[in-house]
Design an enzyme around this catalytic site. Structure first.
Site, PDB file in Angstrom:
ATOM      1  N   GLU A 174       0.800  -1.234   0.000  1.00 62.08           N
ATOM      2  CA  GLU A 174       0.000   0.000   0.000  1.00 62.08           C
ATOM      3  C   GLU A 174       0.832   1.282   0.000  1.00 62.08           C
ATOM      4  OE1 GLU A 174      -2.845  -0.227   3.159  1.00 62.08           O
ATOM      5  OE2 GLU A 174      -3.862  -1.931   2.273  1.00 62.08           O
ATOM      6  N   GLU A 384      -6.065  -8.141   0.663  1.00 66.04           N
ATOM      7  CA  GLU A 384      -6.557  -7.900   2.027  1.00 66.04           C
ATOM      8  C   GLU A 384      -8.008  -7.493   1.920  1.00 66.04           C
ATOM      9  OE1 GLU A 384      -4.647  -5.008   4.591  1.00 66.04           O
ATOM     10  OE2 GLU A 384      -2.656  -5.676   3.981  1.00 66.04           O
TER      11      GLU A 384
HETATM   12  C1  GBH Z   1      -4.613  -2.123   5.488  1.00 69.83           C
HETATM   13  O1  GBH Z   1      -4.777  -0.863   4.918  1.00 69.83           O
HETATM   14  C2  GBH Z   1      -3.213  -2.321   6.001  1.00 69.83           C
HETATM   15  O2  GBH Z   1      -2.403  -2.941   5.017  1.00 69.83           O
HETATM   16  C3  GBH Z   1      -3.172  -3.125   7.257  1.00 69.83           C
HETATM   17  O3  GBH Z   1      -1.885  -3.058   7.811  1.00 69.83           O
HETATM   18  C4  GBH Z   1      -4.237  -2.638   8.209  1.00 69.83           C
HETATM   19  O4  GBH Z   1      -4.182  -3.277   9.452  1.00 69.83           O
HETATM   20  C5  GBH Z   1      -5.573  -2.893   7.561  1.00 69.83           C
HETATM   21  O5  GBH Z   1      -5.653  -2.196   6.371  1.00 69.83           O
HETATM   22  C6  GBH Z   1      -6.787  -2.442   8.365  1.00 69.83           C
HETATM   23  O6  GBH Z   1      -6.839  -1.055   8.442  1.00 69.83           O
HETATM   24  O7  GBH Z   1      -8.419   7.379   8.305  1.00 69.83           O
HETATM   25  O8  GBH Z   1      -9.954   8.147   6.596  1.00 69.83           O
HETATM   26  O9  GBH Z   1      -7.600   8.714   6.470  1.00 69.83           O
HETATM   27  C7  GBH Z   1      -6.093  -0.594   4.465  1.00 69.83           C
HETATM   28  C8  GBH Z   1      -6.198   0.707   3.752  1.00 69.83           C
HETATM   29  C9  GBH Z   1      -5.712   2.991   3.984  1.00 69.83           C
HETATM   30  C10 GBH Z   1      -7.532   2.110   5.159  1.00 69.83           C
HETATM   31  C11 GBH Z   1      -5.702   4.203   4.893  1.00 69.83           C
HETATM   32  C12 GBH Z   1      -7.542   3.309   6.057  1.00 69.83           C
HETATM   33  C13 GBH Z   1      -7.067   5.657   6.220  1.00 69.83           C
HETATM   34  C14 GBH Z   1      -8.357   6.311   5.965  1.00 69.83           C
HETATM   35  N1  GBH Z   1      -6.205   1.826   4.681  1.00 69.83           N
HETATM   36  N2  GBH Z   1      -7.034   4.462   5.353  1.00 69.83           N
HETATM   37  S1  GBH Z   1      -8.598   7.754   6.891  1.00 69.83           S
END
Ligand code: GBH
Length: 488
Positions: A174, A384
């Site tokens: 990511e 994922e």
């Molecule tokens: C994954 O990212 C990760 O690879 C993993 O490590 C993590 O534990 C899992 O998701 C669960 O979260 O707060 O509105 O700014 C998932 C994609 C990208 C989702 C960043 C949350 C932040 C959104 N993530 N996003 S915000």
């Protein structure tokens, strides 16, 4: 357990891979054991002010560094055929480069060999956000092109050591996330002179080069596992049918999936709208670099948890682009989980995870969109997907915590969505549930619970949640390959 009604036209074809996933800093703990060097996440969690909820750290995590044998046994006993985890770069190279830490390599030898002994195929991610601190301090980590050589040297050691024991390699996890929030926290590290808002594009540029070099190296070393990288995102639904919202949606694809997918799956170069912007930063690939990058993935691995509506910002896309002080510049698109009638796109996950909704209706369209937009010979993997539950304070007993109807519904609906996509001709080749167990959810600490297993963070005892059986049952009903529990 919601009954899965057998639909005769659905199946997971033979060879479809499925399993559970994790990442080193989120589960390992043992932060100072056996020569591990610090990563940037040790700083994020230990500095004052810590960036994590409750000042939570990964110091102990799930104690997986010591409990991995039982963790592998527990998934093998349910018949889970694949386990996707990441290797800690700062264990292998405590200083990011230079001397290799043999104890760390022996640890991962044993983790990988234990998987194989239990009939669980290991899938390895080289970088899941835990950058060795020394590389950050020396040259700004991913902000500098110097990272490319150091990443490839690390990849070479890991590829060489574990070679053909690993069925699937992922270089980075990511990049939108670890570049987009970069550096995190701002202004903490030395050697950073790039404007905050632009840092992510420099980081992304070096990610593409580092990934591609590592891919070419892995191929030249004759690895027989697939090599790819993991991107993340979801379906982008236009909020209205206006032309400006359609434009905003296209910009959103370019600035999210397209940022990394166009160079690797299409033509070695950035998509139109992103390219317009990053070229003003001097971030342009040479012809040699385009040739290097193009085609460097054996499958399209995407972490696709949820979907959102996208729309033009207030005042419109053109006005936003004309005003570089607009907070949405340079993307100039906006998103929401609520439609114009005020309806949520789908049931919400826990209160700590506002970005996540049960929006699985859009998954078949999304997978189709990926296949049509970024054709990849090896097919698409949902690398994922997962759900945050429960509100532990509302579920005070262990039995309640292990009954997770929201996650059961999420997995049931999501598996059906993948089956629909496959039945309609989309080449989905695998999926990995996030996560093998509750763990450190980065800045959100231990509050969100993404595990298909519960972890008692006092005793470190693990327990299966009901949703784990929903997930496994989907393969018992629909997979052409049998689900075989392995007990040793
Ligand atoms: C994954 O990212 C990760 O690879 C993993 O490590 C993590 O534990 C899992 O998701 C669960 O979260 O707060 O509105 O700014 C998932 C994609 C990208 C989702 C960043 C949350 C932040 C959104 N993530 N996003 S915000």
């Amino acid at each position: 357990n919601p009954a899965i009604m057998k639909n005769e036209s659905w199946k997971f074809p033979s060879g479809f891979f499925w399993g559970v996933a994790s990442a080193a800093y989120q589960i390992e703990g043992a932060a100072q054991a056996e020569g591990r060097g610090p990563s940037v996440w040790d700083v994020f969690t230990h500095r004052s002010t810590s960036i994590t909820v409750n000042n939570d750290t990964g110091d102990v995590g799930c104690n997986e560094y010591y409990l991995y044998k039982q963790d592998i046994a527990r998934i093998a006993a349910l018949g889970v055929p694949y386990y996707s985890f990441s290797i800690s770069w700062s264990r292998v190279f405590p200083y990011g480069k230079g001397p290799v830490n043999e104890l760390a390599l022996q640890h991962y030898d044993d983790l990988i060999d234990t998987c194989l002994q239990y009939g669980v195929k290991p899938m390895v991610t080289l970088f899941h956000w835990d950058l060795p601190l020394y590389l950050q301090n020396e040259y700004g980590g991913w902000l500098s092109e110097e990272i490319v050589g150091d990443f490839v040297a690390y990849a070479k050691v890991v590829f060489g050591r574990y070679g053909n024991k690993v069925s699937h390699w992922f270089t980075v996890n990511e990049p939108i996330v670890f570049c987009g929030e970069y550096p995190y926290p701002k202004n903490y590290f030395s050697a950073v002179t790039i404007a905050d808002a632009d840092q992510k594009y420099f980081c992304g540029h070096h990610v593409l080069l580092a990934h591609s070099e590592a891919y070419r190296l892995g191929k030249s070393m004759g690895l027989n596992g697939t090599i790819a990288f993991k991107t993340n995102g979801g379906y982008k639904i236009p909020l209205t049918n206006s032309t400006d919202d359609a434009l905003a949606v296209q910009r959103a694809w370019d600035f999210n999936e397209g940022w990394f997918a166009n160079p690797v799956y299409l033509n070695g170069d950035y998509p139109t709208y992103l390219k317009d912007y990053v070229s003003t930063l001097g971030l342009e690939f040479t012809a040699d670099q385009k040739a290097l990058i193009n085609g460097t993935a054996d499958l399209f691995a995407h972490d696709a948890y949820t979907s959102s509506f996208y729309m033009a910002p207030d005042g419109g896309v053109a006005a936003c682009l004309a005003n570089s002080s607009n907070t949405l510049y340079p993307g100039c698109f906006n998103s929401t989980n609520v439609n114009p009638a005020g309806w949520n796109i789908g049931p919400a996950a826990d209160i700590y995870t506002p970005w996540l909704n049960l929006a699985t209706d859009w998954v078949p369209l999304f997978l189709r969109y990926i296949q049509d937009t970024w054709p990849s010979a090896g097919g698409i993997a949902v690398s994922e997907f997962g759900w945050a539950e429960p509100f532990e304070h509302l579920k005070p007993t262990k039995v309640d915590i292990l009954y997770d109807p929201g996650r059961m519904m999420y997995y049931k609906n999501y598996m059906e969505a993948i089956l629909i996509a496959i039945s309609e001709g989309v080449n989905v080749v695998g999926c990995l549930a996030w996560s093998i167990m509750d763990n450190l959810e980065w800045a959100d600490g231990y509050l969100p619970k993404f595990g298909v297993q519960y972890v008692n963070f006092t005793t470190f005892e693990r327990s299966y949640k009901a949703s784990f059986f929903t997930y496994v049952d989907a393969f018992k009903v629909y997979a052409e390959d049998p689900v075989v529990p392995v007990l040793i």
